[in-house]
Structures are given as C-alpha cells and as structure tokens.
Design a protein around this motif. Sequence first.
Motif, short mmCIF file in Angstrom:
data_model
loop_
_atom_site.label_atom_id
_atom_site.label_comp_id
_atom_site.label_asym_id
_atom_site.label_seq_id
_atom_site.Cartn_x
_atom_site.Cartn_y
_atom_site.Cartn_z
N LEU A 51 10.63 -2.73 14.10
CA LEU A 51 11.38 -3.22 12.93
C LEU A 51 10.47 -3.30 11.70
O LEU A 51 10.87 -2.92 10.60
N ASP A 52 9.23 -3.75 11.90
CA ASP A 52 8.27 -3.85 10.80
C ASP A 52 8.00 -2.48 10.17
O ASP A 52 7.95 -2.34 8.95
N ILE A 53 7.82 -1.48 11.03
CA ILE A 53 7.56 -0.12 10.53
C ILE A 53 8.75 0.38 9.72
O ILE A 53 8.60 0.99 8.66
N GLY A 54 9.98 0.10 10.22
CA GLY A 54 11.19 0.50 9.50
C GLY A 54 11.26 -0.13 8.12
O GLY A 54 11.61 0.53 7.13
N VAL A 55 10.88 -1.41 8.01
CA VAL A 55 10.89 -2.10 6.72
C VAL A 55 9.87 -1.49 5.78
O VAL A 55 10.19 -1.12 4.64
N GLN A 56 8.63 -1.34 6.23
CA GLN A 56 7.55 -0.88 5.35
C GLN A 56 7.72 0.57 4.92
O GLN A 56 7.42 0.92 3.79
N LEU A 57 8.21 1.43 5.83
CA LEU A 57 8.43 2.83 5.45
C LEU A 57 9.45 2.93 4.33
O LEU A 57 9.28 3.71 3.38
N ASN A 58 10.52 2.14 4.43
CA ASN A 58 11.54 2.14 3.38
C ASN A 58 10.98 1.63 2.05
O ASN A 58 11.08 2.30 1.02
N VAL A 59 10.37 0.45 2.08
CA VAL A 59 9.90 -0.19 0.85
C VAL A 59 8.79 0.60 0.17
O VAL A 59 8.85 0.87 -1.03
N TRP A 60 7.76 0.99 0.92
CA TRP A 60 6.63 1.70 0.33
C TRP A 60 7.07 3.05 -0.27
O TRP A 60 6.62 3.43 -1.34
N ARG A 61 7.94 3.76 0.44
CA ARG A 61 8.43 5.07 -0.05
C ARG A 61 9.16 4.92 -1.37
O ARG A 61 8.93 5.68 -2.32
N ILE A 62 10.09 3.95 -1.44
CA ILE A 62 10.94 3.82 -2.63
C ILE A 62 10.11 3.35 -3.83
O ILE A 62 10.33 3.81 -4.95
N ILE A 63 9.15 2.47 -3.60
CA ILE A 63 8.24 2.06 -4.68
C ILE A 63 7.46 3.28 -5.17
O ILE A 63 7.30 3.49 -6.38
N ALA A 64 6.98 4.09 -4.24
CA ALA A 64 6.16 5.26 -4.62
C ALA A 64 6.96 6.30 -5.39
O ALA A 64 6.51 6.78 -6.44
#
Length: 395
Positions: A51-64
């Motif tokens: 679940l943590d990986i799912g959260v961070q992949l979404n957030v970091w990608r969209i910020i980038a």
Amino acid sequence: MKQTRNWSVLLGAAFLMATSAVGPGFLTQTTVFTQTLAASFGFVILLSILLDIGVQLNVWRIIAVSEKRAQDIANMVVPGLGLFLAILIVIGGLAFNIGNVGGAGLGLNVLFGISPQVGAILTAVIAIGVFLVKEAGKLMDRFAQLMGGILILLMIYVAFSSSPPVGEAIAKSFMPDQIDVIAIVTLVGGTVGGYITFAGGHRLLDAGIKGKAAIPEVTRGAVSGITIASLVRIFLFLATLGVISQGFTLNPDNPPASVFQLAAGNVGYKLFGVVMAAAAITSVIGSAYTSVSFIKSFNEKIAQYENWVIIGFITVSTLVFLTIGQPVTLLILAGALNGLILPISLGTMLVAAYKKKIVGDYKHPLWLTIFGSFVVVIMAVMGVYTLFKQLGQLF
C-alpha cells in the motif's frame, strides 16, 4: 557527472522520506503490534509495504510531471484546497515535531545520561546546524543517508542477537493467524501519512528532478524510500519477535528500549539510545523541511528565507517541548487529523493526474489510479473512525 548528482539526490530523497517515517512513534508502533500479533504481524507489514508503494508512486510521479508542489496542485484542482491541505500538514508536522524532539532527547538521555530536556536542546542545535549551511539541501541528503544507514545496521544486529523464529515469521507473513485492519491502517499512516507523503517528492522538485523524462528516476526513488523504511520495520519486528518468543515480557513504559535491552543486554540498551536519537533527529529535520515546503509558495518572503523559517519551526517545536512537554491533546488531535490527510492528499493527486492544465499530455497508468483509489477509500473510512474515536477520548 549529472547522473551521479541525480543518483545522490534520489538517494537523499528516498532516505529523507524513510527517516522522516522512522520516528519515535514508528519504533513504538512496530514493537507494540509485534507483541500483540506475534508472527502474524509479518502479514500486516507485507500488506502495508504494498500500500505504501502504491501511495508514493502516485504522489511522487504527479508532483514530478506537474512540476508543482502538492499545495499548488491542490489549489488547481479546487481553489483553496491547497491552503487547507497546507494548514493540516503544518499543524500535524508541528505536533509530531514536538514528539520527535522529545524522542531525540530521550535517546540522548539513554546514551549520555543527560536530561531529556538538555537532549532536546542538543537535537535542535544539530537540526538547526544543517539549515545554517549554504548547501543545506545536500547536507540534509547526506545526513539522512548516514542516519538511515546506521538505523538499518543496528536493527540487523539486534534482530540477530534476539534469535527470532525466521521461518515462522515468513510463513505467517503469507498465512496469518489473525488480521488486524487497524494495525494495517496505522502502519500505512505512520509510514506515508501526513507530511511524510510529500517529503521525498518535494525534495526532488527542489533539486530540479522533474518532468516526464524523470519518471524512471522518480519511480526508483519512491520504491527505494519505502524499501529503506520497511527494512528498519522488518528487522525491528524480527528483534521483538525473537525476544517475546523466548518468553520475555516487554516494559510497557518503553517497549522498544525493552526489546534492545533484552536482546543484547546493556550494550543493546545503549544501541537503543543511538537508534532513538538517529530516528528522531532525522524526523525533526524531515518534518520541518516538508512542513515549510507547504507554505513557501504562498508568500515570496517565506520562499526567500526558507531556511530561516525552517529554523524557526524547529525552535518553536523545541520550546513547546521544554515548556509544556509533549501536549497529549495536541498529539491526539494531530494523530486523528493525520489519518485524514492521506486520503485527502492522495485523492487530490489522483484527480490532478487527469487534468491537462496540471499534467499536460502525461498519461497516468490505470493500475496506479485503481490502486491509489483503493487506498483513498480504505484510509478515509478508517481515518474518520479514528478521528471520532480519539475525539471521544478528549471530551
């Protein structure tokens, strides 16, 4: 040369996110849940990592890809939402920073015998020293990497010292005797909730790693951050499991210290001091940096004097701890609010991923959207439940 620099920044962002997550609360949560669930806690850790990986992949990608900070993205989704999100993050960050300063003071007390108050002042001096340097970002990256490395090595040592039943832990990680939903939500919130969600993503943005071309690097950074935090949790879980499987009882006043002492004697107790101090000091730095990154786009002066605002944030946290202690009511309310920040922030990011004015022609992977939406619903339900439950304890 640029590739080397990018890798250093990526590693710094990953460690900043991970060490921000690994604070006093993280250490206590892991120990207490292991004591309650025994080997079955392995399943909770495994599920929370996914679940943590799912959260961070979404957030970091969209910020980038948007090349914007979370609060600016939120304001473009719904006007005013960014300010609301920033207020939640800063309140939560300040409250938890008071706890982090206290935790670091406790760690230094164990190590050197000084009072927790003097330890808290030394913690503030170390953290402020990082932001007084001209290249504060680089020093922060290096400091987070060093502390993260120390945490992992010490956790491995204590885990081996306690002789845990590794086979049973692996088996129960896939076939648990019991499943504790609240433990899963607590772990997810504790690892990627509140300001921690954005610590690495904002650091990459500040370092200039952004745009669609940076997605492979951003993905590596996000996964690395979760991996580092998860390694610390796994080895602490094994250390605790080894201790309780031998029939020892943990001291309820300080369960993590009890694990270290029972596993490795007085040396173990001193190692706990190192772990607590390292975890808490890096959390102080990560919390202050990320909280201020949420308000600097609202005022040019804040952006211009960012490091001094961060120093002010650390100073206020320390003064509150020294004068009031760790205000229970504030920490309970902040914990309850923290449970709501993740679904709001992640939900906002997922909406933003489909707005061309924010991400241009970028196409967000469908599986990440589905995965992220699942986390939003689960965390929203449990966040509301936790908020009302904790408000009930106050009134």
